[in-house]
Write a protein that holds these residues in place. Structure first.
Motif, mmCIF file in Angstrom:
data_model
loop_
_atom_site.group_PDB
_atom_site.id
_atom_site.type_symbol
_atom_site.label_atom_id
_atom_site.label_comp_id
_atom_site.label_asym_id
_atom_site.label_seq_id
_atom_site.Cartn_x
_atom_site.Cartn_y
_atom_site.Cartn_z
ATOM 1 N N GLU A 113 -7.091 48.945 -92.191
ATOM 2 C CA GLU A 113 -6.292 48.337 -93.254
ATOM 3 C C GLU A 113 -6.385 49.151 -94.546
ATOM 4 O O GLU A 113 -5.379 49.350 -95.236
ATOM 5 N N ALA A 114 -7.578 49.650 -94.848
ATOM 6 C CA ALA A 114 -7.746 50.471 -96.053
ATOM 7 C C ALA A 114 -6.927 51.754 -95.944
ATOM 8 O O ALA A 114 -6.266 52.171 -96.910
ATOM 9 N N VAL B 172 -4.199 52.283 -94.077
ATOM 10 C CA VAL B 172 -2.768 51.962 -94.114
ATOM 11 C C VAL B 172 -2.337 51.587 -95.528
ATOM 12 O O VAL B 172 -1.273 52.013 -95.993
ATOM 13 N N CYS B 173 -3.160 50.800 -96.228
ATOM 14 C CA CYS B 173 -2.808 50.403 -97.601
ATOM 15 C C CYS B 173 -2.739 51.615 -98.523
ATOM 16 O O CYS B 173 -1.820 51.730 -99.340
ATOM 17 N N GLY B 174 -3.703 52.509 -98.382
ATOM 18 C CA GLY B 174 -3.684 53.725 -99.196
ATOM 19 C C GLY B 174 -2.455 54.560 -98.928
ATOM 20 O O GLY B 174 -1.815 55.085 -99.851
ATOM 21 N N ARG B 175 -2.090 54.674 -97.663
ATOM 22 C CA ARG B 175 -0.898 55.442 -97.285
ATOM 23 C C ARG B 175 0.351 54.790 -97.842
ATOM 24 O O ARG B 175 1.250 55.463 -98.337
ATOM 25 N N ALA B 176 0.432 53.458 -97.750
ATOM 26 C CA ALA B 176 1.622 52.747 -98.223
ATOM 27 C C ALA B 176 1.783 52.877 -99.733
ATOM 28 O O ALA B 176 2.895 53.078 -100.232
ATOM 29 N N VAL B 177 0.680 52.782 -100.462
ATOM 30 C CA VAL B 177 0.748 52.888 -101.921
ATOM 31 C C VAL B 177 1.159 54.291 -102.343
ATOM 32 O O VAL B 177 1.985 54.480 -103.237
ATOM 33 N N SER B 178 0.595 55.297 -101.670
ATOM 34 C CA SER B 178 0.902 56.676 -102.064
ATOM 35 C C SER B 178 2.301 57.106 -101.645
ATOM 36 O O SER B 178 2.929 57.911 -102.319
ATOM 37 N N ALA B 179 2.810 56.579 -100.527
ATOM 38 C CA ALA B 179 4.103 57.017 -100.008
ATOM 39 C C ALA B 179 5.281 56.354 -100.712
ATOM 40 O O ALA B 179 6.379 56.884 -100.703
ATOM 41 N N GLY B 180 5.059 55.203 -101.264
ATOM 42 C CA GLY B 180 6.176 54.515 -101.919
ATOM 43 C C GLY B 180 6.887 53.608 -100.952
ATOM 44 O O GLY B 180 6.300 52.680 -100.412
ATOM 45 N N ASN B 181 8.181 53.904 -100.691
ATOM 46 C CA ASN B 181 8.957 52.974 -99.872
ATOM 47 C C ASN B 181 9.003 53.331 -98.388
ATOM 48 O O ASN B 181 9.304 52.496 -97.573
#
Length: 122
Positions: free
Chosen positions: A61-62, A64-73
């Protein structure tokens, strides 16, 4: 001045009504799977397994969350999925190695040897 008790107490319920209430609650059907808590040796291994699962889920989860925040949409999780699959395969290889080393899996080993002699791929 009134005599006796000033506070009125509730009437005591009969034993029969209490029994009927318990039976009614027990008869009440529940939907879904019936599960029982593990006892003894299995309870310890279940706790360890649950803790391991929670740790793995928290780590994933950490990531995936980091990837989602850095990638944007838009972001893709293929590399995370591949890394997880590799980690799982590594764990399975370790487990099978441990089983073969301990000698607890002699029947499987003997059968695999016989299949190799017959020319079958295992």
């Amino acid at each position: 001045m009134p005599q006796g008790k000033l506070l009125k107490t509730k009437a005591k319920k009969s034993a029969g009504s209490q029994k009927r209430k318990a039976v009614k609650a027990k008869k009440k059907s529940s939907k879904g799977w019936k599960t029982h808590a593990a006892k003894g040796r299995k309870a310890g291994s279940a706790r360890v397994e649950a803790a391991t699962t929670r740790a793995i889920n928290a780590k994933n989860e950490a990531i995936v969350c980091g990837r989602a925040v850095s990638a944007g949409n838009t972001f893709f999780l293929n590399d995370i999925k591949e890394r997880g699959r590799e980690e799982m395969e590594k764990g399975q290889a370790e487990r099978s190695k441990r089983e073969m080393k301990g000698g607890s899996n002699k029947v499987t080993k003997r059968l695999k040897d016989q299949l190799k002699k017959l020319g079958k791929e295992v």
